[in-house]
Write a protein that holds these residues in place. Structure first.
Motif, PDB file in Angstrom:
ATOM      1  N   ASN A  64       0.901  -1.323  -0.297  1.00  0.00           N
ATOM      2  CA  ASN A  64       0.663  -0.198  -0.125  1.00  0.00           C
ATOM      3  C   ASN A  64       0.333   1.416  -0.238  1.00  0.00           C
ATOM      4  OD1 ASN A  64      -2.067  -1.330   0.231  1.00  0.00           O
ATOM      5  ND2 ASN A  64      -2.467  -1.457   2.388  1.00  0.00           N
ATOM      6  N   GLU A  65       1.646   1.261   0.620  1.00  0.00           N
ATOM      7  CA  GLU A  65       2.601   2.475   1.428  1.00  0.00           C
ATOM      8  C   GLU A  65       3.486   2.476  -0.232  1.00  0.00           C
ATOM      9  OE1 GLU A  65       4.954   2.903   4.415  1.00  0.00           O
ATOM     10  OE2 GLU A  65       6.026   4.932   3.877  1.00  0.00           O
ATOM     11  N   PHE A  66       3.459   2.051  -1.113  1.00  0.00           N
ATOM     12  CA  PHE A  66       5.025   1.455  -2.082  1.00  0.00           C
ATOM     13  C   PHE A  66       4.102   2.098  -3.275  1.00  0.00           C
ATOM     14  CE2 PHE A  66       8.133   0.104  -5.006  1.00  0.00           C
ATOM     15  CZ  PHE A  66       8.955   0.893  -5.116  1.00  0.00           C
ATOM     16  N   ARG A  67       2.669   1.588  -3.669  1.00  0.00           N
ATOM     17  CA  ARG A  67       2.252   1.719  -4.511  1.00  0.00           C
ATOM     18  C   ARG A  67       2.203   3.431  -5.401  1.00  0.00           C
ATOM     19  NH1 ARG A  67      -0.457  -2.185  -7.136  1.00  0.00           N
ATOM     20  NH2 ARG A  67      -1.329  -3.300  -5.304  1.00  0.00           N
ATOM     21  N   PRO A  68       1.735   4.550  -4.914  1.00  0.00           N
ATOM     22  CA  PRO A  68       2.037   5.129  -5.886  1.00  0.00           C
ATOM     23  C   PRO A  68       3.424   6.100  -5.953  1.00  0.00           C
ATOM     24  CG  PRO A  68       1.157   5.869  -3.010  1.00  0.00           C
ATOM     25  CD  PRO A  68       1.455   3.961  -3.228  1.00  0.00           C
ATOM     26  N   TYR A  69       4.498   5.052  -5.351  1.00  0.00           N
ATOM     27  CA  TYR A  69       5.841   6.028  -5.810  1.00  0.00           C
ATOM     28  C   TYR A  69       5.786   5.075  -7.423  1.00  0.00           C
ATOM     29  CZ  TYR A  69       6.240   8.262  -1.455  1.00  0.00           C
ATOM     30  OH  TYR A  69       6.191   8.546  -0.211  1.00  0.00           O
ATOM     31  N   PHE A  70       5.612   3.638  -6.535  1.00  0.00           N
ATOM     32  CA  PHE A  70       5.861   2.931  -7.939  1.00  0.00           C
ATOM     33  C   PHE A  70       4.393   3.244  -8.928  1.00  0.00           C
ATOM     34  CE2 PHE A  70       4.620  -0.263 -11.397  1.00  0.00           C
ATOM     35  CZ  PHE A  70       5.419  -1.229 -11.176  1.00  0.00           C
ATOM     36  N   ASP A  71       4.114   3.610  -9.021  1.00  0.00           N
ATOM     37  CA  ASP A  71       3.147   4.362  -9.950  1.00  0.00           C
ATOM     38  C   ASP A  71       3.576   5.241 -11.077  1.00  0.00           C
ATOM     39  OD1 ASP A  71       1.282   2.098 -10.021  1.00  0.00           O
ATOM     40  OD2 ASP A  71      -0.520   3.752  -8.419  1.00  0.00           O
ATOM     41  N   ASN A  72       4.084   6.247  -9.798  1.00  0.00           N
ATOM     42  CA  ASN A  72       4.398   7.411 -10.441  1.00  0.00           C
ATOM     43  C   ASN A  72       6.010   7.337 -10.766  1.00  0.00           C
ATOM     44  OD1 ASN A  72       1.748   9.037 -10.886  1.00  0.00           O
ATOM     45  ND2 ASN A  72       1.870   8.230  -8.657  1.00  0.00           N
ATOM     46  N   ALA A  73       6.801   6.236 -10.641  1.00  0.00           N
ATOM     47  CA  ALA A  73       8.118   6.628 -10.856  1.00  0.00           C
ATOM     48  C   ALA A  73       8.383   7.008 -12.078  1.00  0.00           C
ATOM     49  CB  ALA A  73       9.079   5.353 -10.668  1.00  0.00           C
ATOM     50  N   PRO A  74       9.215   7.282 -12.797  1.00  0.00           N
ATOM     51  CA  PRO A  74       9.900   7.846 -13.889  1.00  0.00           C
ATOM     52  C   PRO A  74      10.455   7.194 -15.062  1.00  0.00           C
ATOM     53  CG  PRO A  74      11.501   9.650 -12.235  1.00  0.00           C
ATOM     54  CD  PRO A  74      10.105   8.930 -11.579  1.00  0.00           C
ATOM     55  N   VAL A  75      10.995   5.598 -13.991  1.00  0.00           N
ATOM     56  CA  VAL A  75      10.981   4.585 -14.716  1.00  0.00           C
ATOM     57  C   VAL A  75      10.028   3.623 -15.078  1.00  0.00           C
ATOM     58  CG1 VAL A  75      14.051   4.468 -13.614  1.00  0.00           C
ATOM     59  CG2 VAL A  75      11.908   4.313 -12.045  1.00  0.00           C
ATOM     60  N   TYR A  76       9.250   3.628 -14.170  1.00  0.00           N
ATOM     61  CA  TYR A  76       8.383   2.543 -14.692  1.00  0.00           C
ATOM     62  C   TYR A  76       6.958   2.957 -14.378  1.00  0.00           C
ATOM     63  CZ  TYR A  76       9.776   1.054  -9.918  1.00  0.00           C
ATOM     64  OH  TYR A  76      10.485   1.368  -8.673  1.00  0.00           O
ATOM     65  N   GLY A  77       6.346   4.110 -13.971  1.00  0.00           N
ATOM     66  CA  GLY A  77       5.528   4.287 -13.498  1.00  0.00           C
ATOM     67  C   GLY A  77       4.469   4.594 -15.506  1.00  0.00           C
ATOM     68  N   HIS A  78       2.993   4.501 -14.589  1.00  0.00           N
ATOM     69  CA  HIS A  78       2.156   4.320 -15.825  1.00  0.00           C
ATOM     70  C   HIS A  78       2.469   3.474 -17.043  1.00  0.00           C
ATOM     71  CE1 HIS A  78       1.589   8.160 -13.922  1.00  0.00           C
ATOM     72  NE2 HIS A  78       2.672   8.472 -14.127  1.00  0.00           N
ATOM     73  N   GLY A  79       3.293   2.754 -16.125  1.00  0.00           N
ATOM     74  CA  GLY A  79       3.521   1.434 -17.478  1.00  0.00           C
ATOM     75  C   GLY A  79       2.605  -0.257 -17.029  1.00  0.00           C
ATOM     76  N   PRO A  80       3.040  -0.918 -16.198  1.00  0.00           N
ATOM     77  CA  PRO A  80       2.794  -2.395 -16.324  1.00  0.00           C
ATOM     78  C   PRO A  80       2.518  -2.326 -14.378  1.00  0.00           C
ATOM     79  CG  PRO A  80       5.310  -2.585 -16.224  1.00  0.00           C
ATOM     80  CD  PRO A  80       5.186  -1.528 -17.204  1.00  0.00           C
ATOM     81  N   SER A  81       1.678  -2.905 -14.396  1.00  0.00           N
ATOM     82  CA  SER A  81       0.779  -2.973 -12.596  1.00  0.00           C
ATOM     83  C   SER A  81       2.628  -3.689 -11.952  1.00  0.00           C
ATOM     84  CB  SER A  81      -0.044  -3.236 -12.490  1.00  0.00           C
ATOM     85  OG  SER A  81       0.350  -5.137 -12.287  1.00  0.00           O
ATOM     86  N   MET A  82       2.186  -2.831 -10.039  1.00  0.00           N
ATOM     87  CA  MET A  82       3.819  -2.770  -9.427  1.00  0.00           C
ATOM     88  C   MET A  82       3.640  -4.878  -9.466  1.00  0.00           C
ATOM     89  SD  MET A  82       4.392  -1.725  -6.134  1.00  0.00           S
ATOM     90  CE  MET A  82       2.990  -2.642  -4.864  1.00  0.00           C
ATOM     91  N   GLU A  83       2.098  -5.571  -9.613  1.00  0.00           N
ATOM     92  CA  GLU A  83       2.028  -7.188  -9.490  1.00  0.00           C
ATOM     93  C   GLU A  83       2.938  -6.757 -10.258  1.00  0.00           C
ATOM     94  OE1 GLU A  83      -0.863  -5.058  -8.794  1.00  0.00           O
ATOM     95  OE2 GLU A  83      -0.114  -5.298  -6.448  1.00  0.00           O
ATOM     96  N   GLU A  84       2.361  -6.802 -12.349  1.00  0.00           N
ATOM     97  CA  GLU A  84       3.459  -7.998 -12.567  1.00  0.00           C
ATOM     98  C   GLU A  84       4.864  -7.530 -13.266  1.00  0.00           C
ATOM     99  OE1 GLU A  84       0.642  -6.532 -17.059  1.00  0.00           O
ATOM    100  OE2 GLU A  84       1.463  -4.993 -15.845  1.00  0.00           O
ATOM    101  N   PHE A  85       5.040  -6.365 -12.240  1.00  0.00           N
ATOM    102  CA  PHE A  85       6.623  -5.606 -11.969  1.00  0.00           C
ATOM    103  C   PHE A  85       7.362  -6.612 -11.348  1.00  0.00           C
ATOM    104  CE2 PHE A  85       9.823  -2.857 -11.983  1.00  0.00           C
ATOM    105  CZ  PHE A  85      10.085  -3.121 -13.328  1.00  0.00           C
ATOM    106  N   THR A  86       6.480  -6.766 -10.185  1.00  0.00           N
ATOM    107  CA  THR A  86       7.443  -7.674  -9.011  1.00  0.00           C
ATOM    108  C   THR A  86       7.923  -9.278  -9.684  1.00  0.00           C
ATOM    109  OG1 THR A  86       5.356  -7.926  -7.852  1.00  0.00           O
ATOM    110  CG2 THR A  86       6.765  -6.290  -7.357  1.00  0.00           C
TER     111      THR A  86
END
Lengths: 208, 409
Positions: B250-272
């Protein structure tokens, strides 16, 4: 009996799709011609609609999710490629170009390609030659001279002199000639293979 | 085995607050992070190099030298040092200096960089990236091993009778890692010199890393530096932890979703699933990290990226606490199990000195008085070979160095 691998890519977005329909017919004629010559055909058909998210993720991340990677591997190791895209706003569909953009630039070298396209009216038919063909020549693939454009009217009477089935047959014949002769699928390069050892990289200093 | 962290020095907006730290604040934060890495018992801090905003680390040795002064055991490294756009002569000087001021706690990781315009900004052509990397490292390698270098190449002005000062600490050059994601030639380069190979590992599927490491190990053996299992391997990794796995997600998701490197691409679940990114409990990080060994073999260095994507300093320090208290002690224990005795530990200055000199005293380079040309009578150093009297008058204007053939490696 020799076997040739053909990959079919359809960029049609709707279901059912006339691009897919054209792709299937191009494959059917090509496969028949090859089988008549004693060549077994192993065909894989992919619709880019199913891969749209993976293609976008690849563009953003630089690597292919597993499902897309399977398609890219199939294309890279094919003996022939049949592609069909709808023509949108005077050119190939954006999804089609995005797919081309995630193909390794070396992956299509020497690959025979049969190009098809679909559109509302025959007035877009030259898009094959001014937009799609240059993509493949740039990538050192070998697009056959006949590209097959299917306008909506072609699914009825269409062109009364040279009908859609005639054009499909002509393109498929040119394509089958090249596919029959290539042995591309047996000599696919490995992107992780080392083809230049260090001695060569250093200009022969190490005597390799 | 060494454990540590690496940072790319990005200055990124915190997506949960909308706040972006200033350069000054982020630089100070990074210094705090590095010092805390030592406090929690980690071994390595590695710093990236960039020449464009929103990154701040344009001058890694300046930063690492300061950290060296503030720490006592932390190994200082880079991630990565640009072997393409930096002058190899300046790299030889800078990193030998860092070795001296840090008391031998410096090594470096070479890479080609991923920002296109950096090449033209530094007068280079990106299409020549690989040939530049090969040539520049060959020069750098010689500058640390030969007191006097004559050299001519394609990408830099020639050198006649050049001595890179200071000479490496104790006559032992800094250990070099070569980093690459999928360029087989770089794995070959690392293997050729018997250097380490570092797989970025993050942002990419494990299969890429596996292929590259396998090639490096095979070529390491081919070039006669030891068995494939003895090659020196480092891996990147990327984690976000909380005691409770769901809290981490929950805490990392907004950072993942907006990160310059992978944000707005795959979901955090796909990426992990597709990459080594692990978001969860310390136990999940332990399990995932131990799994790396299954596809790369026993390795020497594990670095994690923990401070990017706008994560606030407090959070990053908490991540370090978790690594130091709960993760790394277990990993040290578990990785030590079943580790073959002939697989080397990570190279440190002490080990390199021991390997070179055994129980003998290491070299302490001491220059002769400056004669203006520094080598008319042979070596500029007191322990160098002294040319016989009269050699200067019969040799070339630049002494023996000018007539020497290709240097020994």
């Amino acid at each position: 009996m020799t076997t040739r691998k053909i990959v079919v890519i359809s960029a049609g977005l709707s279901t059912p799709s006339s691009s897919r329909q054209l792709a299937d017919r191009l494959l059917a004629d090509s496969a028949n011609l090859l089988q008549e010559r004693g060549v077994e055909v192993e065909a894989k058909v992919f619709e880019l609609r199913d891969l749209a998210h993976d293609i976008t993720n690849h563009l953003l991340m630089g690597f292919a999710p597993p499902k897309l990677e399977e398609v890219l591997d199939a294309v890279a190791s094919a003996d022939g490629l049949i592609v069909v895209t709808p023509i949108f706003t005077t050119s190939y569909a954006g999804l089609f170009k995005s797919f081309i953009d995630v193909i390794d630039p070396q992956a299509l070298t020497d690959l025979p390609v049969l190009i098809g396209a679909t559109g509302g009216t025959p007035r877009h038919s030259l898009a094959i030659d001014y937009a799609i063909r240059p993509l493949f020549t740039y990538l050192h693939a070998i697009p056959v001279t006949t590209g097959v454009f299917a306008a909506t009217s072609d699914w009825g009477g269409g062109d009364g002199v040279r009908s859609l089935p005639d054009r499909i047959f002509r393109g498929a014949t040119e394509f089958a000639d090249l596919v029959e002769r290539t042995d591309r699928s047996e000599m696919v390069s490995d992107p992780f293979a080392l083809d230049r050892p260090m001695g060569h990289l250093l200009g022969g200093l190490a005597g390799e | 085995m060494q454990f540590g962290i690496f940072t790319v020095s990005d200055i990124t907006q915190d997506p949960t607050t909308g706040r972006t730290p200033s350069e000054a604040e982020r630089i100070q934060s990074t210094l705090t992070i590095a010092k805390h890495a030592e406090e929690v018992g980690l071994d390595v801090f590695a710093l990236g190099e960039h020449h464009n905003p929103p990154f701040w680390s344009s001058s890694p040795t300046t930063t690492l030298a300061y950290i060296a002064g503030q720490t006592s055991t932390l190994q200082l490294s880079t991630a990565t040092t640009l072997i393409t756009t930096n002058d190899p002569v300046k790299l030889a000087e800078d990193y030998a200096m860092l070795q001296h001021v840090s008391g031998g706690r410096a090594d470096l990781m070479l890479g080609r960089g991923n920002t296109g315009p950096v090449y033209p900004w530094f007068g280079k052509d990106i299409r020549q990236g690989l040939p530049i990397a090969i040539e520049s490292y060959e020069l750098l390698h010689r500058l640390w091993r030969e007191d006097v270098v004559d050299w001519e190449g394609k990408f830099r002005t020639p050198l006649q009778g050049f001595t890179a000062t200071p000479r490496p600490l104790d006559g032992v050059p800094p250990f070099v890692w070569h980093g690459s994601i999928r360029t087989p030639e770089v794995a070959e380069q690392a293997a050729f010199y018997g250097d380490g190979f570092f797989a970025n590992h993050i942002f990419w599927p494990a299969s890429h890393t596996q292929r590259m490491i396998a090639l490096y190990r095979q070529r390491y053996e081919h070039h006669g530096h030891g068995t494939a299992a003895q090659a020196i391997v480092g891996l990147g990794g990327q984690v976000f932890m909380r005691k409770n796995s769901q809290d981490a997600v929950n805490e990392f998701r907004p950072y993942f979703d907006n990160a310059p490197v992978y944000g707005h691409g795959p979901s955090m679940e796909e990426f992990t699933q597709q990459t080594p990114l692990t978001v969860g409990s310390p136990q999940e990080v332990i399990d995932r990290t131990l799994g790396f060994r299954d596809y790369v073999g026993d390795y020497q260095r594990q670095l994690w990226l923990i401070d990017h994507a706008g994560l606030p300093l407090k959070t990053v320090l908490e991540q370090l606490d978790l690594l130091g208290e709960e993760v790394v002690p277990v990993l040290r224990r578990e990785f030590a199990k079943d580790r073959p005795a002939d697989v080397p530990d990570a190279p440190t200055h002490a080990r390199l000195v021991q390997a070179k000199y055994g129980d003998a005293a290491p070299r302490q380079a001491t220059p002769n008085a400056n004669r203006g040309d520094n080598l008319t009578l042979g070596s500029p150093y007191q322990d160098g070979t002294t040319a016989p009297v009269g050699a200067a008058s019969t040799g070339s204007a630049f002494g023996p160095a000018a007539t020497r053939t290709a240097g020994a490696r």
